[in-house]
Design a protein around this motif. Structure first.
Motif, mmCIF file in Angstrom:
data_model
loop_
_atom_site.group_PDB
_atom_site.id
_atom_site.type_symbol
_atom_site.label_atom_id
_atom_site.label_comp_id
_atom_site.label_asym_id
_atom_site.label_seq_id
_atom_site.Cartn_x
_atom_site.Cartn_y
_atom_site.Cartn_z
ATOM 1 N N PHE A 311 17.845 -13.677 -0.442
ATOM 2 C CA PHE A 311 18.315 -14.332 0.775
ATOM 3 C C PHE A 311 17.426 -13.924 1.944
ATOM 4 C CE2 PHE A 311 21.953 -14.713 -1.922
ATOM 5 C CZ PHE A 311 22.691 -15.794 -1.464
ATOM 6 N N LYS A 312 17.234 -14.828 2.871
ATOM 7 C CA LYS A 312 16.455 -14.493 4.065
ATOM 8 C C LYS A 312 17.159 -13.361 4.812
ATOM 9 C CE LYS A 312 14.792 -19.256 4.657
ATOM 10 N NZ LYS A 312 15.633 -19.866 3.596
ATOM 11 N N LYS A 313 16.364 -12.436 5.325
ATOM 12 C CA LYS A 313 16.942 -11.238 5.940
ATOM 13 C C LYS A 313 17.822 -11.586 7.131
ATOM 14 C CE LYS A 313 15.802 -6.513 7.197
ATOM 15 N NZ LYS A 313 14.747 -5.479 7.230
ATOM 16 N N HIS A 314 17.390 -12.538 7.961
ATOM 17 C CA HIS A 314 18.199 -12.878 9.137
ATOM 18 C C HIS A 314 19.494 -13.572 8.738
ATOM 19 C CE1 HIS A 314 16.181 -16.800 8.537
ATOM 20 N NE2 HIS A 314 17.228 -17.312 9.152
ATOM 21 N N VAL A 315 19.509 -14.194 7.543
ATOM 22 C CA VAL A 315 20.743 -14.812 7.043
ATOM 23 C C VAL A 315 21.751 -13.732 6.652
ATOM 24 C CG1 VAL A 315 21.737 -16.239 5.207
ATOM 25 C CG2 VAL A 315 19.591 -16.928 6.302
ATOM 26 N N LEU A 316 21.257 -12.699 5.975
ATOM 27 C CA LEU A 316 22.157 -11.617 5.556
ATOM 28 C C LEU A 316 22.701 -10.842 6.748
ATOM 29 C CD1 LEU A 316 20.288 -10.169 2.432
ATOM 30 C CD2 LEU A 316 22.265 -11.694 2.478
ATOM 31 N N GLU A 317 21.894 -10.711 7.781
ATOM 32 C CA GLU A 317 22.332 -9.907 8.920
ATOM 33 C C GLU A 317 23.518 -10.530 9.657
ATOM 34 O OE1 GLU A 317 21.223 -6.744 9.627
ATOM 35 O OE2 GLU A 317 20.361 -7.146 7.655
ATOM 36 N N VAL A 318 23.690 -11.855 9.552
ATOM 37 C CA VAL A 318 24.818 -12.480 10.241
ATOM 38 C C VAL A 318 26.145 -12.146 9.563
ATOM 39 C CG1 VAL A 318 23.411 -14.384 11.090
ATOM 40 C CG2 VAL A 318 24.658 -14.656 8.945
ATOM 41 N N LEU A 319 26.081 -11.506 8.390
ATOM 42 C CA LEU A 319 27.311 -11.107 7.702
ATOM 43 C C LEU A 319 27.968 -9.889 8.337
ATOM 44 C CD1 LEU A 319 26.270 -11.458 3.943
ATOM 45 C CD2 LEU A 319 27.966 -12.835 5.156
ATOM 46 N N ARG A 320 27.246 -9.191 9.195
ATOM 47 C CA ARG A 320 27.774 -7.926 9.716
ATOM 48 C C ARG A 320 29.106 -8.106 10.440
ATOM 49 N NH1 ARG A 320 23.011 -4.427 12.588
ATOM 50 N NH2 ARG A 320 21.309 -4.800 11.121
ATOM 51 N N GLN A 321 29.175 -9.065 11.366
ATOM 52 C CA GLN A 321 30.406 -9.229 12.140
ATOM 53 C C GLN A 321 31.598 -9.623 11.280
ATOM 54 O OE1 GLN A 321 30.851 -12.684 14.450
ATOM 55 N NE2 GLN A 321 32.754 -12.006 15.378
ATOM 56 N N PRO A 322 31.502 -10.668 10.437
ATOM 57 C CA PRO A 322 32.678 -11.008 9.635
ATOM 58 C C PRO A 322 33.102 -9.916 8.663
ATOM 59 C CG PRO A 322 30.776 -12.342 9.004
ATOM 60 C CD PRO A 322 30.422 -11.655 10.272
ATOM 61 N N LEU A 323 32.143 -9.136 8.145
ATOM 62 C CA LEU A 323 32.515 -8.046 7.234
ATOM 63 C C LEU A 323 33.325 -6.983 7.963
ATOM 64 C CD1 LEU A 323 29.273 -7.551 5.088
ATOM 65 C CD2 LEU A 323 31.486 -8.417 4.321
ATOM 66 N N GLU A 324 33.052 -6.788 9.238
ATOM 67 C CA GLU A 324 33.785 -5.787 10.009
ATOM 68 C C GLU A 324 35.086 -6.340 10.579
ATOM 69 O OE1 GLU A 324 33.388 -2.532 10.862
ATOM 70 O OE2 GLU A 324 31.787 -2.366 9.383
ATOM 71 N N ASP A 325 35.044 -7.568 11.106
ATOM 72 C CA ASP A 325 36.160 -8.085 11.901
ATOM 73 C C ASP A 325 37.098 -9.001 11.132
ATOM 74 O OD1 ASP A 325 34.907 -6.718 13.938
ATOM 75 O OD2 ASP A 325 33.893 -8.496 14.728
ATOM 76 N N GLY A 326 36.644 -9.597 10.023
ATOM 77 C CA GLY A 326 37.506 -10.525 9.291
ATOM 78 C C GLY A 326 37.552 -11.909 9.904
ATOM 79 N N HIS A 327 36.712 -12.179 10.891
ATOM 80 C CA HIS A 327 36.587 -13.524 11.458
ATOM 81 C C HIS A 327 35.174 -13.665 11.998
ATOM 82 C CE1 HIS A 327 37.591 -11.172 15.116
ATOM 83 N NE2 HIS A 327 36.780 -12.027 15.723
ATOM 84 N N VAL A 328 34.788 -14.904 12.258
ATOM 85 C CA VAL A 328 33.449 -15.165 12.780
ATOM 86 C C VAL A 328 33.578 -16.017 14.025
ATOM 87 C CG1 VAL A 328 33.172 -17.168 11.254
ATOM 88 C CG2 VAL A 328 31.163 -16.113 12.264
#
Length: 511
Positions: A311-328
């Motif tokens: 996966f493109k690195k910048h694509v994976l980095e957008v997962l940080r917020q939903p993994l922590e907060d449970g919403h995007v």
């Protein structure tokens, strides 16, 4: 004459009431003007509606027509305003009594011949109509079963514009729609795959059991063909079944995204597996007017990312917020929307570019620098958010020749259900649901350690160079392992097993 029709617009996965007002003025030059931030298909509805009215046997008198969509400062989009606009025009022209429309909600796209076509987002609309105590909700017949999921609301299915006109003229009645949820609900625990089909990999199955019991994120590391994808696809078979409120929430997301198929409700936990070429907007959601992405479509279920480093690195980095907060939260110049994204992340990757690092049957041809570059595609902050990192080695032939695996989904699901029940009792007076949500004061309260356990964990943290987030993850995993064992206190063997599931940390320390 001014006519008013009630419909809805979407804001995220929720709907709000829109008053569609129509004014037909006989003075002045004939014209048509629509105001109220109407976009795209809404502006084009004029042509569809006029053609549908003509082909349904009605012709409007020459008038200066003004259509207002209130509230006027919120954007409206989609083709669902065709039906309320057509009926509003007829009421404004005196063809049907204006008072007959009051109290009804409606939506639907019109064909040029006057037939009704389905639209997206009907479920949130039905919930809003029920909350506003509407007399009934008019929807295209294809959307009727979806709307009928909402209890306490009369849903009237329509086939054509002329049918709705005859109803308001008192010339016909419409039989309310219903949804057979009992038979659909009975299918929620039916699965076409089972963990008994997986031969070997007992260590990976144990990790899956822990991950599912505490709703932890999980990463598989292993050579090609070791069964990583096979294991991941069977995780939904051991997760607790969806409750009705959870199913309704998931269905709202799919309704807004236009992904509901033949069934009116999503009754099984979602399993989403996007390809590694996906964009950040496709994964997280987006567009000019943001739509849910894969992280939201996986809400209350599993998001599986195979070949994670591809996966493109910048694509994976957008997962940080939903993994922590449970919403995007997706922000655009015109609007900022939040979508639920409380999912279990399951990822898979090879240990090196060629895939055979540590494999006894195939030599690895990668250099240390190549391996380092390959693993560096995954940032430390992202790996810290993945609780369990599990090695999945190739399965020996002796285990492959067995008829079935030693552990089936039903057995795992029973143990996971017992651990979830312990968590539900423990967190009944808190906003928490599972161990994966433990942090801050809750972590200190529910994961106390003795002096011996503190000394053991301190030594491991120093030796492996673990971050504060990884330390939190280890405590969460240990809490889940203790729950699976039925133990109230976290002991050293719980911590040791939890640390054992940080494979990348241990490999990097020795690499």
């Amino acid at each position: 004459m001014i006519a008013r029709v009630e419909t809805t617009a979407l804001l995220g996965i929720d709907a709000f009431t829109v008053d569609l007002e129509v004014d037909l003025a006989r003075s002045g030059m004939p014209a048509f003007c629509m105001v109220g931030l109407a976009e795209g298909a809404v502006r084009e509805s004029k042509e569809r509606v006029f053609s549908a009215l003509k082909n349904s046997g009605f012709k409007l008198p020459p008038s200066r027509i003004t259509v207002n969509l209130a509230p006027a400062d919120v954007r409206k989009e989609g083709s669902g305003y065709d039906l309320p606009l057509a009926l509003g025009l007829l009421a404004g022209a005196g063809e049907i009594p204006e008072h007959a429309l009051r109290g009804y909600y409606m939506a639907g796209e019109l064909s040029l011949s006057g037939e009704l076509r389905p639209v997206t987002g009907i479920l949130p609309m039905a919930i809003k109509a029920r909350d506003m105590q509407a007399k009934a909700l008019f929807v295209p017949r294809q959307n009727a079963a979806e709307a009928a999921v909402v209890k306490g609301l009369t849903v009237l299915p329509l086939d054509s514009l002329s049918q709705s006109i005859r109803f308001f003229l008192g010339e016909t009645t419409i039989e309310p729609a219903s949804s057979d949820l009992d038979s659909l609900w009975a299918l929620r625990e039916e699965h076409h795959v089972d963990f008994s089909e997986v031969k070997g990999q007992e260590h990976a199955k144990r990790a899956i059991e822990i991950a599912a019991a505490g709703a932890h994120n999980l990463l598989f590391l292993g050579p090609p063909g070791s069964g990583k994808t096979m294991l991941a696809k069977r995780i939904p078979t051991v997760l607790p079944p969806l409750g009705f409120d959870e199913a309704l929430e998931v269905t709202k997301i799919y309704s807004v995204a236009g992904h509901l198929k033949s069934d009116p409700m999503i009754v099984s936990r979602p399993f989403r597996s996007p390809h590694h070429t996906i964009s950040d907007a496709g994964l997280i959601g987006g567009g000019q007017y943001p739509k849910p992405g894969e992280v939201s479509l996986a809400h209350r279920g599993v998001l599986f990312l195979d070949e994670l480093p591809e996966f493109k690195k910048h694509v994976l980095e957008v997962l940080r917020q939903p993994l922590e907060d449970g919403h995007v939260t997706i922000s655009r110049a015109a609007v900022s929307l939040s979508y639920p994204a409380d999912f279990m992340l399951v990822a898979a990757m090879n240990p090196c570019p060629c895939g055979y690092l540590g494999d006894e049957r195939h030599p690895c041809i990668c250099t240390p620098s190549q391996i380092q570059r390959y693993r560096s595609r995954l940032s430390g902050p992202l790996l810290d958010r993945i609780d369990l990192q599990v090695e999945v080695p190739a399965v020996p032939y002796k285990e492959l020749r067995q008829n079935t695996g030693s552990l089936d989904s039903a057995t795992m699901r029973t143990r996971i259900g017992a651990a979830r029940a312990i968590q539900a009792h423990r967190y009944q007076d808190t906003p928490l649901l599972t161990n994966a949500q433990l942090s801050g004061k809750w972590l200190q309260q529910f994961c106390p350690l003795g002096d011996t356990e503190h000394a053991f964990l301190e030594s491991a943290v120093k030796r492996l160079g673990l971050s504060a987030r990884a330390f939190t993850r280890i405590l969460r995993i240990a809490r889940t392992i203790a729950d699976l064992s039925g133990d109230h206190a976290i002991n050293i063997h719980h911590l040791a097993e939890a640390i054992n599931y940080r494979s990348l940390d241990r490999q990097n320390e020795s690499f």
